[in-house]
Scaffold this motif. Structure first.
Motif, PDB file in Angstrom:
ATOM      1  N   THR A 131      36.693 -11.572  16.766  1.00 16.30           N
ATOM      2  CA  THR A 131      35.903 -12.870  16.685  1.00 16.30           C
ATOM      3  C   THR A 131      36.806 -13.847  15.923  1.00 16.30           C
ATOM      4  OG1 THR A 131      34.504 -12.163  14.935  1.00 16.30           O
ATOM      5  CG2 THR A 131      33.883 -11.759  17.296  1.00 16.30           C
ATOM      6  N   SER A 132      36.627 -15.050  16.404  1.00 18.27           N
ATOM      7  CA  SER A 132      37.164 -16.363  15.550  1.00 18.27           C
ATOM      8  C   SER A 132      36.299 -17.320  15.881  1.00 18.27           C
ATOM      9  CB  SER A 132      38.776 -16.568  16.068  1.00 18.27           C
ATOM     10  OG  SER A 132      39.050 -17.781  15.448  1.00 18.27           O
ATOM     11  N   THR A 139      40.523 -14.884  12.069  1.00 15.85           N
ATOM     12  CA  THR A 139      40.181 -14.029  12.937  1.00 15.85           C
ATOM     13  C   THR A 139      39.407 -12.760  12.087  1.00 15.85           C
ATOM     14  OG1 THR A 139      41.599 -14.509  14.410  1.00 15.85           O
ATOM     15  CG2 THR A 139      40.397 -12.418  14.867  1.00 15.85           C
ATOM     16  N   THR A 140      38.432 -12.538  12.414  1.00 20.02           N
ATOM     17  CA  THR A 140      37.389 -11.363  11.993  1.00 20.02           C
ATOM     18  C   THR A 140      37.561 -10.116  12.869  1.00 20.02           C
ATOM     19  OG1 THR A 140      35.932 -12.859  10.711  1.00 20.02           O
ATOM     20  CG2 THR A 140      35.221 -10.715  10.799  1.00 20.02           C
ATOM     21  N   LYS A 142      36.222  -6.407  13.179  1.00 18.20           N
ATOM     22  CA  LYS A 142      35.279  -5.614  12.912  1.00 18.20           C
ATOM     23  C   LYS A 142      35.412  -4.214  13.647  1.00 18.20           C
ATOM     24  CE  LYS A 142      31.322  -8.859  12.574  1.00 18.20           C
ATOM     25  NZ  LYS A 142      29.974  -9.351  12.843  1.00 18.20           N
TER      26      LYS A 142
END
Length: 154
Positions: A131-132, A139-140, A142
């Motif tokens: 996700t960003s 950007t992350t 997970k």
């Protein structure tokens, strides 16, 4: 011969020659002092140069050690910029993504998310989501891996 020449001069001429001789002697003394200062400066420069060479060598050894630790680590390691472009990647990352190492540099990490997700799902039964919040904000990723009591049969 010089003595005879000096005696043939007038007292004023002899005095001028004496003053010129004194000026030459003073200049030679000044030159000697300047030479000694220059020699001292050269000696100090040599010491500083040697210290810089030693520091440079030490820095290179440390760089090489951390370079080797990064590139030959058993775990996948990636270094990205704030836009998610891959700046550095180790061999384990290239193997995990199933891509030649040199292809990774400069590519957006998001391009390889499906490969990462596929490998994680296959190997560990986990998932990965990227996700960003927006362009230029990073950007992350997970990663979710299940807790299990026994090994997964493959």
């Amino acid at each position: 011969m010089l003595h005879e020449y000096m005696m043939s001069l007038t007292p004023e001429q002899q005095e001028q020659i004496g003053e010129i001789g004194d000026a030459i002697a003073s200049s030679l003394d000044s030159l000697e002092v300047a030479y000694e200062r220059m020699q001292t400066s050269l000696d100090v420069s040599d010491v500083i140069e040697q210290e810089l060479l030693e520091q440079s060598e030490s820095g290179f050894i440390q760089y090489q050690r951390y370079y080797d630790l990064f590139h030959f680590a058993p775990d996948a390691c990636l270094l990205t910029d704030t836009k998610g472009l891959i700046l550095e990647a180790n061999q384990a990352a290239a193997m995990l993504l199933n891509v030649p190492h040199h292809y990774l540099m400069g590519k957006p990490l998001v391009v390889y998310v499906p490969a990462v997700e596929r490998h994680l799902v296959e190997l560990h039964g986990g998932t990965i989501h990227a996700t960003s919040p927006g362009v230029g904000q990073g950007t992350t990723f997970k990663v979710k891996l299940p807790l299990i009591d026994k090994p997964i049969n493959t």
